[in-house]
Design an enzyme around this catalytic site. Structure first.
Site, PDB file in Angstrom:
ATOM      1  N   TYR A  85      -3.471  11.413   1.203  1.00 50.63           N
ATOM      2  CA  TYR A  85      -3.930  11.251  -0.180  1.00 50.63           C
ATOM      3  C   TYR A  85      -3.909  12.583  -0.920  1.00 50.63           C
ATOM      4  O   TYR A  85      -3.516  12.649  -2.092  1.00 50.63           O
ATOM      5  CB  TYR A  85      -5.337  10.652  -0.204  1.00 50.63           C
ATOM      6  CG  TYR A  85      -5.366   9.182   0.128  1.00 50.63           C
ATOM      7  CD1 TYR A  85      -5.520   8.236  -0.872  1.00 50.63           C
ATOM      8  CD2 TYR A  85      -5.223   8.741   1.437  1.00 50.63           C
ATOM      9  CE1 TYR A  85      -5.527   6.879  -0.580  1.00 50.63           C
ATOM     10  CE2 TYR A  85      -5.223   7.394   1.750  1.00 50.63           C
ATOM     11  CZ  TYR A  85      -5.373   6.462   0.735  1.00 50.63           C
ATOM     12  OH  TYR A  85      -5.365   5.125   1.024  1.00 50.63           O
TER      13      TYR A  85
ATOM     14  N   ASP B  20       0.849  -1.191   0.000  1.00 45.74           N
ATOM     15  CA  ASP B  20       0.000   0.000   0.000  1.00 45.74           C
ATOM     16  C   ASP B  20       0.892   1.251   0.000  1.00 45.74           C
ATOM     17  O   ASP B  20       1.863   1.308  -0.753  1.00 45.74           O
ATOM     18  CB  ASP B  20      -0.971  -0.038   1.196  1.00 45.74           C
ATOM     19  CG  ASP B  20      -2.118   0.955   1.063  1.00 45.74           C
ATOM     20  OD1 ASP B  20      -3.100   0.628   0.379  1.00 45.74           O
ATOM     21  OD2 ASP B  20      -2.016   2.064   1.615  1.00 45.74           O
TER      22      ASP B  20
ATOM     23  N   HIS C  12      -4.714  -7.692  -0.347  1.00 48.94           N
ATOM     24  CA  HIS C  12      -4.004  -6.442  -0.118  1.00 48.94           C
ATOM     25  C   HIS C  12      -3.207  -6.419   1.184  1.00 48.94           C
ATOM     26  O   HIS C  12      -2.101  -5.883   1.227  1.00 48.94           O
ATOM     27  CB  HIS C  12      -5.012  -5.297  -0.132  1.00 48.94           C
ATOM     28  CG  HIS C  12      -4.396  -3.946  -0.185  1.00 48.94           C
ATOM     29  ND1 HIS C  12      -3.635  -3.502  -1.251  1.00 48.94           N
ATOM     30  CD2 HIS C  12      -4.409  -2.915   0.710  1.00 48.94           C
ATOM     31  CE1 HIS C  12      -3.220  -2.277  -1.028  1.00 48.94           C
ATOM     32  NE2 HIS C  12      -3.680  -1.894   0.155  1.00 48.94           N
TER      33      HIS C  12
END
Length: 465
Positions: free
Chosen positions: A382, A236, A439
């Protein structure tokens, strides 16, 4: 004669277009030089003009006041105002509210009742804090024992998590790395930090703290601990940060291992499309086809599942305010990601999270966000990584000769092939595919990740030098 002139003019126009296209393509695909990067930017409160670094390392213990746990229990005990799912809908519209109600009941009546046990578990790994660039950074630091060090080749390792994960992802993985394992010739002194703005680490106080800045803080943390050269492993955001660290500070990285190998350069995108149509010309085995073929379907799925990304990249404080103010909202938001990251056959299954991760593990991770009110500060990462400042660095186009290893789990985000990766990583040592897993590899399949990482280290062959 007139026709020849017109024909010549047409040829000249097409030649000019082709030439210009070639120049544009070359400009967009050529490797870029490593940018100069400041490695001591102050990110703490105030302007930092009178900043005096505190280089001490302090013990850290998770010790949540009973009143805070009681307050959380009271919040979870309020009547839930949830809308019933549509008929025949499981998790297609987001986290199922019937499942959420059951989860909240378990959180309140079972998990919080044994909070002291969970807190002891979180404290079972040695933890510390130290100040880096004006920020108090929390980190796990587990060292190899003298007995194990006599038998194994020991190297420092930086483990990097992402969102919506935390250091809790590594609690099964770290003991494997530190202890004497018969199947491995290696052991590792492990450092697993809470990323800036995550967990018990401070958040940056100004705009601009992107993945390159995060890589710098993580590198400086390792230097603070006396590790001038070390391995890096991440998935990630941890994968992006690790890539940046290997790019900006290759002199400090023994090897970089990723379980989320992505490349977003124009050339990589073109290569991905080519692989979709002609996999036999790129991939060594048909067993790998599912990882790279079906690129359009993969991008469509990514679009469906990435609404959170757009929200956090544009208005992180809005979603953060909602999540930090309501533990139930925080649970729904984060659990939906874990539900999605099981597998296509399970993500509509009401027992998927329990089957793949276990309730305690997911709740431990959720508590780390709740106790630190980290939803907003984590979401801001982000926005910083989609900013023009970060995009202009174009670090995916800056090559590095740091030894690189990639392992791909079948149901993770669409991964780059070795053909794509080698445009950036000129020293790929390890390239692996798994037909299972998703993930959160360190939490879901720690043994497989451990074996793969050790295989990567073995291929580098440092102890033979």
């Amino acid at each position: 004669m007139k026709c020849l002139v017109i024909f010549g003019l047409i040829v000249a126009i097409f030649a000019s277009i082709a030439g210009y296209g070639y120049l544009v393509f070359t400009d967009l695909t050529r490797p870029l030089p490593r940018p100069a990067f400041k490695d001591d930017t102050y990110w703490g409160p105030g302007d930092g003009k009178n900043y005096k670094p505190d280089t001490k390392i302090y013990d850290f213990v998770v010790n949540v006041p009973k009143a805070e746990i009681q307050d959380l229990r009271q919040q979870l005990n309020r009547t839930l105002r949830l809308t019933e799912p549509l008929d025949g809908i499981a998790f297609e519209y987001g986290f199922n509210t019937n499942a959420l109600a059951q989860f909240v009941d378990y959180w309140r009546d079972k998990y919080l009742t044994k909070w002291n046990q969970r807190q002891d578990y979180l404290n079972s790994l040695k933890q510390y804090k130290t100040e880096i660039q004006g920020l108090n950074i929390h980190f796990i630091h587990e060292r190899v024992s003298e007995e194990v060090a006599e038998k194994k080749h020991v190297y420092p390792l930086l483990l990097l998590h992402g969102w919506p994960g935390s250091v809790r992802e590594f609690y099964d993985f770290i003991p494997m790395l530190v202890k004497d394992q018969n199947i491995s010739d290696y052991a590792f002194d492990v450092v697993a930090p809470s990323l800036v703005g995550y967990g018990w680490s401070d958040a940056a106080t100004r705009v601009g703290f992107n993945a390159a800045e995060m890589a710098t803080v993580m590198r400086n943390l390792m230097l603070r601990l006396g590790y001038n050269k070390f391995f890096v492993q991440g998935g990630d955001w941890g994968s992006i940060i690790g890539s940046n660290l290997a790019t900006l500070y290759p002199e400090n990285v023994l090897g970089y291992h990723s379980n989320m190998c992505v490349m977003n350069t124009p050339l990589s995108i073109l290569k991905g499309i080519y692989t979709h149509y002609y996999p036999e010309k790129v991939l060594r085995s048909r067993m790998f086809y599912d990882h790279h073929v079906g690129v359009w379907e993969k991008y469509q799925d990514l679009l469906v599942e990435s609404g959170y990304f757009h929200i956090q990249a544009t208005k992180p404080d809005t979603i953060g305010a909602a999540l930090d103010s309501s533990p139930v909202a925080l649970a729904a938001y984060i659990l939906e990601k874990f539900q999605t990251c099981t597998s296509p056959s399970l993500k509509q299954d009401f027992g998927a999270i329990v089957t793949i991760f276990g309730l305690e593990a997911v709740l431990d991770n959720l508590m780390i966000y709740y106790l630190n009110s980290a939803a907003t500060t984590a979401a801001r990462f982000y926005a910083e990584n989609t900013s023009k400042t970060y995009r202009d660095l174009q670090l995916d186009r800056v090559q590095t000769d740091v030894p690189m290893g990639c392992c791909r789990f079948r149901f993770d985000l669409p991964s780059a092939s070795e053909w794509q990766l080698k445009d950036k990583f000129t020293n790929i040592k390890h390239n692996m595919y798994f037909q299972h897993g998703s993930h959160f590899a360190a939490m879901e399949m720690p043994s497989m990740l451990f074996n793969d990482f050790n295989e990567f280290v073995k291929k580098i062959g440092l102890h033979t030098e």
